[in-house]
Motif scaffolding. Structure first.
Motif, PDB file in Angstrom:
ATOM      1  N   LYS A  62      39.695  49.333  41.422  1.00  0.00           N
ATOM      2  CA  LYS A  62      40.792  49.761  40.569  1.00  0.00           C
ATOM      3  C   LYS A  62      40.886  48.821  39.370  1.00  0.00           C
ATOM      4  CE  LYS A  62      44.203  51.697  42.623  1.00  0.00           C
ATOM      5  NZ  LYS A  62      44.050  53.098  42.134  1.00  0.00           N
ATOM      6  N   SER A  63      40.850  49.391  38.189  1.00  0.00           N
ATOM      7  CA  SER A  63      40.941  48.579  36.980  1.00  0.00           C
ATOM      8  C   SER A  63      42.377  48.100  36.777  1.00  0.00           C
ATOM      9  CB  SER A  63      40.491  49.385  35.761  1.00  0.00           C
ATOM     10  OG  SER A  63      41.466  50.367  35.446  1.00  0.00           O
ATOM     11  N   LEU A  64      42.581  47.192  35.832  1.00  0.00           N
ATOM     12  CA  LEU A  64      43.925  46.699  35.554  1.00  0.00           C
ATOM     13  C   LEU A  64      44.801  47.753  34.906  1.00  0.00           C
ATOM     14  CD1 LEU A  64      43.491  42.965  34.467  1.00  0.00           C
ATOM     15  CD2 LEU A  64      43.653  43.986  36.740  1.00  0.00           C
ATOM     16  N   LEU A  95      28.175  34.800  33.512  1.00  0.00           N
ATOM     17  CA  LEU A  95      29.215  34.053  34.216  1.00  0.00           C
ATOM     18  C   LEU A  95      29.860  33.067  33.269  1.00  0.00           C
ATOM     19  CD1 LEU A  95      27.315  33.373  37.578  1.00  0.00           C
ATOM     20  CD2 LEU A  95      28.730  35.344  36.936  1.00  0.00           C
ATOM     21  N   THR A  96      31.078  33.360  32.853  1.00  0.00           N
ATOM     22  CA  THR A  96      31.811  32.472  31.964  1.00  0.00           C
ATOM     23  C   THR A  96      32.605  31.475  32.799  1.00  0.00           C
ATOM     24  OG1 THR A  96      33.754  33.917  31.858  1.00  0.00           O
ATOM     25  CG2 THR A  96      31.963  34.355  30.288  1.00  0.00           C
ATOM     26  N   THR A  97      33.336  30.601  32.148  1.00  0.00           N
ATOM     27  CA  THR A  97      34.085  29.595  32.892  1.00  0.00           C
ATOM     28  C   THR A  97      35.281  30.182  33.631  1.00  0.00           C
ATOM     29  OG1 THR A  97      35.336  29.073  30.880  1.00  0.00           O
ATOM     30  CG2 THR A  97      33.405  27.700  31.370  1.00  0.00           C
ATOM     31  N   ASN A  98      35.641  31.414  33.316  1.00  0.00           N
ATOM     32  CA  ASN A  98      36.792  32.008  34.002  1.00  0.00           C
ATOM     33  C   ASN A  98      36.460  33.267  34.799  1.00  0.00           C
ATOM     34  OD1 ASN A  98      36.878  33.109  30.978  1.00  0.00           O
ATOM     35  ND2 ASN A  98      37.758  34.690  32.278  1.00  0.00           N
ATOM     36  N   LEU A 112      38.722  46.288  32.590  1.00  0.00           N
ATOM     37  CA  LEU A 112      38.998  44.959  33.141  1.00  0.00           C
ATOM     38  C   LEU A 112      39.393  45.093  34.615  1.00  0.00           C
ATOM     39  CD1 LEU A 112      39.180  42.025  31.995  1.00  0.00           C
ATOM     40  CD2 LEU A 112      41.598  42.461  31.536  1.00  0.00           C
ATOM     41  N   PHE A 113      38.791  44.222  35.465  1.00  0.00           N
ATOM     42  CA  PHE A 113      39.005  44.298  36.909  1.00  0.00           C
ATOM     43  C   PHE A 113      39.351  42.916  37.451  1.00  0.00           C
ATOM     44  CE2 PHE A 113      36.310  47.714  35.598  1.00  0.00           C
ATOM     45  CZ  PHE A 113      36.681  48.798  36.381  1.00  0.00           C
ATOM     46  N   ALA A 114      40.286  42.890  38.381  1.00  0.00           N
ATOM     47  CA  ALA A 114      40.687  41.620  38.991  1.00  0.00           C
ATOM     48  C   ALA A 114      39.549  41.057  39.833  1.00  0.00           C
ATOM     49  CB  ALA A 114      41.933  41.826  39.844  1.00  0.00           C
ATOM     50  N   GLY A 115      39.370  39.743  39.775  1.00  0.00           N
ATOM     51  CA  GLY A 115      38.325  39.090  40.557  1.00  0.00           C
ATOM     52  C   GLY A 115      36.977  39.120  39.850  1.00  0.00           C
ATOM     53  N   LYS A 116      35.996  38.544  40.520  1.00  0.00           N
ATOM     54  CA  LYS A 116      34.660  38.410  39.942  1.00  0.00           C
ATOM     55  C   LYS A 116      33.698  39.363  40.639  1.00  0.00           C
ATOM     56  CE  LYS A 116      35.628  33.604  38.712  1.00  0.00           C
ATOM     57  NZ  LYS A 116      35.218  32.182  38.811  1.00  0.00           N
ATOM     58  N   ILE A 117      33.270  40.380  39.892  1.00  0.00           N
ATOM     59  CA  ILE A 117      32.379  41.412  40.427  1.00  0.00           C
ATOM     60  C   ILE A 117      30.998  41.203  39.838  1.00  0.00           C
ATOM     61  CG2 ILE A 117      31.984  43.878  40.716  1.00  0.00           C
ATOM     62  CD1 ILE A 117      35.003  44.266  40.077  1.00  0.00           C
ATOM     63  N   ASN A 118      30.078  40.711  40.640  1.00  0.00           N
ATOM     64  CA  ASN A 118      28.722  40.441  40.166  1.00  0.00           C
ATOM     65  C   ASN A 118      27.729  41.318  40.913  1.00  0.00           C
ATOM     66  OD1 ASN A 118      26.739  39.240  38.601  1.00  0.00           O
ATOM     67  ND2 ASN A 118      27.492  37.167  39.000  1.00  0.00           N
ATOM     68  N   GLU A 153      44.534  37.785  29.576  1.00  0.00           N
ATOM     69  CA  GLU A 153      43.983  38.609  30.654  1.00  0.00           C
ATOM     70  C   GLU A 153      42.457  38.605  30.620  1.00  0.00           C
ATOM     71  OE1 GLU A 153      45.602  42.484  31.271  1.00  0.00           O
ATOM     72  OE2 GLU A 153      47.665  41.833  30.874  1.00  0.00           O
ATOM     73  N   ILE A 154      41.877  38.654  29.446  1.00  0.00           N
ATOM     74  CA  ILE A 154      40.419  38.580  29.320  1.00  0.00           C
ATOM     75  C   ILE A 154      39.927  37.244  29.865  1.00  0.00           C
ATOM     76  CG2 ILE A 154      38.492  38.488  27.676  1.00  0.00           C
ATOM     77  CD1 ILE A 154      39.610  41.282  28.009  1.00  0.00           C
ATOM     78  N   ASN A 155      40.731  36.207  29.695  1.00  0.00           N
ATOM     79  CA  ASN A 155      40.358  34.870  30.153  1.00  0.00           C
ATOM     80  C   ASN A 155      40.890  34.556  31.547  1.00  0.00           C
ATOM     81  OD1 ASN A 155      38.791  34.111  28.008  1.00  0.00           O
ATOM     82  ND2 ASN A 155      40.384  32.950  26.957  1.00  0.00           N
ATOM     83  N   GLY A 156      41.374  35.569  32.260  1.00  0.00           N
ATOM     84  CA  GLY A 156      41.809  35.358  33.632  1.00  0.00           C
ATOM     85  C   GLY A 156      40.617  35.385  34.571  1.00  0.00           C
ATOM     86  N   SER A 157      40.896  35.284  35.848  1.00  0.00           N
ATOM     87  CA  SER A 157      39.831  35.354  36.851  1.00  0.00           C
ATOM     88  C   SER A 157      39.491  36.825  37.064  1.00  0.00           C
ATOM     89  CB  SER A 157      40.290  34.707  38.162  1.00  0.00           C
ATOM     90  OG  SER A 157      39.258  34.739  39.127  1.00  0.00           O
ATOM     91  N   ASN A 158      38.829  37.390  36.066  1.00  0.00           N
ATOM     92  CA  ASN A 158      38.600  38.817  36.007  1.00  0.00           C
ATOM     93  C   ASN A 158      37.155  39.151  35.665  1.00  0.00           C
ATOM     94  OD1 ASN A 158      41.375  39.482  36.423  1.00  0.00           O
ATOM     95  ND2 ASN A 158      41.811  39.053  34.271  1.00  0.00           N
ATOM     96  N   THR A 159      36.826  40.429  35.808  1.00  0.00           N
ATOM     97  CA  THR A 159      35.528  40.958  35.396  1.00  0.00           C
ATOM     98  C   THR A 159      35.771  41.943  34.261  1.00  0.00           C
ATOM     99  OG1 THR A 159      34.575  40.737  37.605  1.00  0.00           O
ATOM    100  CG2 THR A 159      33.504  42.291  36.105  1.00  0.00           C
TER     101      THR A 159
END
Length: 219
Positions: free
Chosen positions: A139-141, A202-205, A121-127, A66-72
């Motif tokens: 909403k967090s996971l 910004l990591t690879t995931n 942890l949050f779904a998607g990339k929040i920058n 999950e940490i390595n998913g497409s998450n923030t």
């Protein structure tokens, strides 16, 4: 590594305040000039001593994928985890009247640990580019509501042309706090506001933000 001018003085002042802050490693409220790192979020955390214990907890909770998913991920530092263990140690020492009892990482219930990590942890990339000075609710996971926003500060405006904007993560409790907050507003309903000391790695995931060292892990 070059750092954006608007955050140089912020970095300097907070490095004096936090002895764990090393040159060019962590930037309070700002982001890196080149934020890309050629590794996953989990692998990046493993390269930094500031997250040694956090990585152990991620493994214990079984959340590496999950940490390595497409998450923030708003990562708590080891200082936050150490403070949690100290608080719980004090509680059980007082309960059993035994100063030799210690609350350790092994004492943390896995379901509770998993939920707490997922609350960061949050779904998607929040920058930063997606945020503003207005509250945006995510909403967090773990299923909890959080506000993520930028706050502009007036510090150092005599030396720089752009006011620094700090990133904050806020745990919402019973709806967003009114502004201004009444004096008699219940403490249990007051939102928990946490400063981000480094934003926009910004990591690879996904995206990694680092919460300040005084963040209260487990909220």
């Amino acid at each position: 590594m070059k750092i954006k001018l608007s955050y140089i003085l912020t970095l300097f002042s907070f490095c004096l305040a936090f002895t764990a802050c090393k040159k060019n490693d962590y930037i309070i409220g700002g982001d890196l000039h080149d934020p890309h790192v050629n590794m996953t979020t989990y692998d990046f955390l493993k390269t930094k001593p500031l997250f040694d214990t956090l990585v152990v907890l991620i493994d214990k909770a079984g959340l590496k994928e999950e940490i390595n998913g497409s998450n923030t991920f708003f990562a708590p530092t080891d200082y936050s985890i150490k403070a949690l263990l100290a608080r719980r140690t004090l509680v059980i020492q007082q309960k059993y009247q035994d100063e030799n009892i210690k609350y350790t990482l092994d004492s943390l219930p896995i379901p509770e640990l998993r939920d707490s990590l997922r609350s960061h942890l949050f779904a998607g990339k929040i920058n930063r580019e997606q945020l503003s000075l207005e509250n945006k609710v995510f909403k967090s996971l773990s299923g909890e509501d959080f506000s993520i926003l930028l706050k502009q500060v007036d510090s150092y405006t005599g030396l720089v042309t752009t006011k620094p904007q700090y990133l904050f993560l806020t745990k919402i409790r019973n709806g967003l706090d009114p502004d201004p907050i009444p004096d008699d507003y219940p403490d249990e309903d007051r939102d928990i506001i946490e400063l981000v000391q480094t934003s926009g790695i910004l990591t690879t995931n996904g995206v990694l933000h680092v919460l300040n060292n005084t963040h209260k892990f487990y909220w």
